[in-house]
Design an enzyme around this catalytic site. Sequence first.
Site, PDB file in Angstrom:
ATOM      1  CG  ASP A  42      -2.204   0.848   0.912  1.00 36.32           C
ATOM      2  OD1 ASP A  42      -2.152   1.698  -0.008  1.00 36.32           O
ATOM      3  OD2 ASP A  42      -3.225   0.691   1.603  1.00 36.32           O
TER       4      ASP A  42
HETATM    5  C1  NOJ Z   1      -4.107   3.836   0.126  1.00 37.03           C
HETATM    6  C2  NOJ Z   1      -5.282   2.916   0.269  1.00 37.03           C
HETATM    7  O1  NOJ Z   1      -5.197   2.229   1.501  1.00 37.03           O
HETATM    8  C3  NOJ Z   1      -5.402   1.920  -0.849  1.00 37.03           C
HETATM    9  O2  NOJ Z   1      -6.602   1.234  -0.683  1.00 37.03           O
HETATM   10  C4  NOJ Z   1      -5.308   2.609  -2.170  1.00 37.03           C
HETATM   11  O3  NOJ Z   1      -5.507   1.684  -3.211  1.00 37.03           O
HETATM   12  C5  NOJ Z   1      -3.959   3.273  -2.282  1.00 37.03           C
HETATM   13  N1  NOJ Z   1      -3.832   4.264  -1.228  1.00 37.03           N
HETATM   14  C6  NOJ Z   1      -3.724   3.946  -3.631  1.00 37.03           C
HETATM   15  O4  NOJ Z   1      -4.485   5.083  -3.736  1.00 37.03           O
END
Ligand code: NOJ
Length: 740
Positions: free
Chosen positions: A270
């Site tokens: 993430d």
């Molecule tokens: C953080 C989020 O937790 C995740 O779900 C998301 O896909 C990513 N950022 C990318 O934006």
Amino acid sequence: MHSIKFLHQDIHDQDSLQGMVSELMSQMGLDEKIGQMSQLCGGGGWVPDHLAAAIRSGQVGSVLNEVDLDTVNELQRIAVEESRLGIPLLNGRDVIHGFKTILPIPLGQAASWDPVIVSEGARISAVEAASSGVNWTFAPMIDITRDPRWGRIAESLGEDPYLCGVLGVAMTKGFQGTDLAENGSIAACAKHFAGYGTAEGGRDYNTANIPENEMRNVHLRPFKDLVDANVATFMSAFCDLNGVPASGNSWLMDQVLRQEWGYEGFVVSDWESIIEMSVHGFTGDDEEAALEAVNAGIDMEMASSTYRDHLENLVAEGKVDLEHIDRMVVRILTLKFKLGLFRDPYTDIENFPDLLNEAHLQIAKEAATKSCVLLKNDNKTLPLSISGLDSVAVIGPLADDGYEQLGTWVFDGEAEHSITIKNAIESLVGSNVTVNYSRGLDGTRCKHHEGFGHAIDAAYQSDAIVLVLGEESFMSGEAHSRANIDLPGHQEALIHALAETGKPITLVIMAGRPLTLENIVDKVDSILYAWHPGTMGGPAIADLLFGLESPSGKLPVTFPKMVGQVPIYYSHKNTGRPPSAESCIQMDDVPARAAQTSLGMASFHLDAGYTPLYPFGHGLSYGEFHYVKITTSKSNISLGQSIDIAVDLINTGERQAEEVVQLYVRDLVGNVTRPVKELKGFRRVKLNPGQRERVSFSIHTDDLAFYNRDMKLVTEPGQFHAWIGGNSDAPLWAEFEVHE
Ligand code: NOJ
């Protein structure tokens, strides 16, 4: 410049795919391999110099958050024409519940209990996103959560691993299609692996402590379903799971995902979750974070640059095995080949239908229609009758707000395309019914009563009230958790004020989570829970309110009476002291100086009892469904066999309607304690008035398997109970036995 060696090759079979990947790998230097493992943020409509330079020098495998088509094509051109090996880019985007055509939030879609519409919704999202050059979405989110305080419950598919698995697979198939290389297919991503939905206190990013047995029996199940459905990628969670952040958790990434499940896709971290491992206090610096992440099994780093900065050194120092890196890069390149990017990395808008076209809007409308849950409907307040009403008051801060109805994670959707409830009701009733509109409150958080007088006047001038309340979009979603989940601001006060008018009130709630409605549930006649319904929320809700459609959504999550009951979910354990109506004493009924042992001695709250406001699976309809005659095809079965469990469903109502028939099973005795009920099947059944249909489910003994004390997946012989009904409290049950 450089020859684009692979551009015109097609994949004919697995062998040639592997062959092409190997040939490409043989030409790559370590720096180029590490480049493939790095994902950088796009500029949002332009090509920043640093990004162009990094792509040109082979340091980037993927970008995210670039949806301007010319810019995406330019980034691809730089990658394929100006980098040494001409490897195209993965372009990722959070296409969570629609691209331009916005569907209900995922929790709302889960309330449809309809894998077909969920899949169709994902498909149109994929087609629209692909037309902007996106080839990878970070969805579906399949975290199991039983905490409505957590803002990301909005993005989830609810509290139940079976429902979440079925719908997560449906979404994945919609995104990926039958062939990733097909026009309009994009790679999906199972996220967040794993345990993120149990953030302590429902506070986002918080610690997750989950015993391994619960991890396997609940939280990992949907992820395994998505592995079996060939989901292209996984994303690691932000959270610390049992002391080890997910992005450095080799038990999750290596033992479970690779060794036990044999997953062949790749795992992306993430956003900056690798460098955050040092903030967690798990690693001392970025280099150590890169080491832990890569060795745990994170194939691609999102946003931060520890891989680019440190992996070469770590390999040189012998701390990271080159073959391990190679396996990771192979996975990433394999997806690029499967997506057809080497054949054609560019996106031609001419190959795609218009955004927000009529077919897409109809799918969004159907999804919204099926997502709405009729929580209560006293005296058949709904449906409203166009011919029976002279006027209707449409009141509330969310009745005419195209932005707020879209919900969280709407990077690309635009409020101007939304049709609001007010507008939809006005066009549906035409000149037959006068619509008296009043906002009542400036917004959902508004704490003054200046608009009440106008709203009350509108109510008095009308035959019925449609009151549209709830939460603004920002109140759910990432980092947007709430400790108090009542209706915010003075919305409850508005309900009380309108109830004084004596007019029938239908409360429509738009929200990103279950709200606690105990304070006002008796003040309104009917409640239609619409979640955040998306672009076509207005027409879907208007059709339901006026009976053109019958509500058919069912709750994918338990609704607590008050927040102190959380976590409250249907699939709980029995405890050694299960409560009952008799044992559950109300605090107000307790005499003064009651003796310590006089209060039931069971598992309940003195001030809330033990039941929720509405159970998982609940949802009413304009039909009247009755369940009778539950039978099992056999009284006992051997391991390896199946049993049919059936019921008669009758619609005694006056109109055609659709019911979600649900099957629950309990394993009475287990090597580890088993939940009091587990969902094992469900089906949508449409019946005409007076129609009766036998609805049957087949259960194989493998469907009854669970992870035991030794973490082995087993079906244990013994007694089982089975219920079929319209919610998780269904009374009709039968029993059967499984033997060796
Ligand atoms: C953080 C989020 O937790 C995740 O779900 C998301 O896909 C990513 N950022 C990318 O934006």
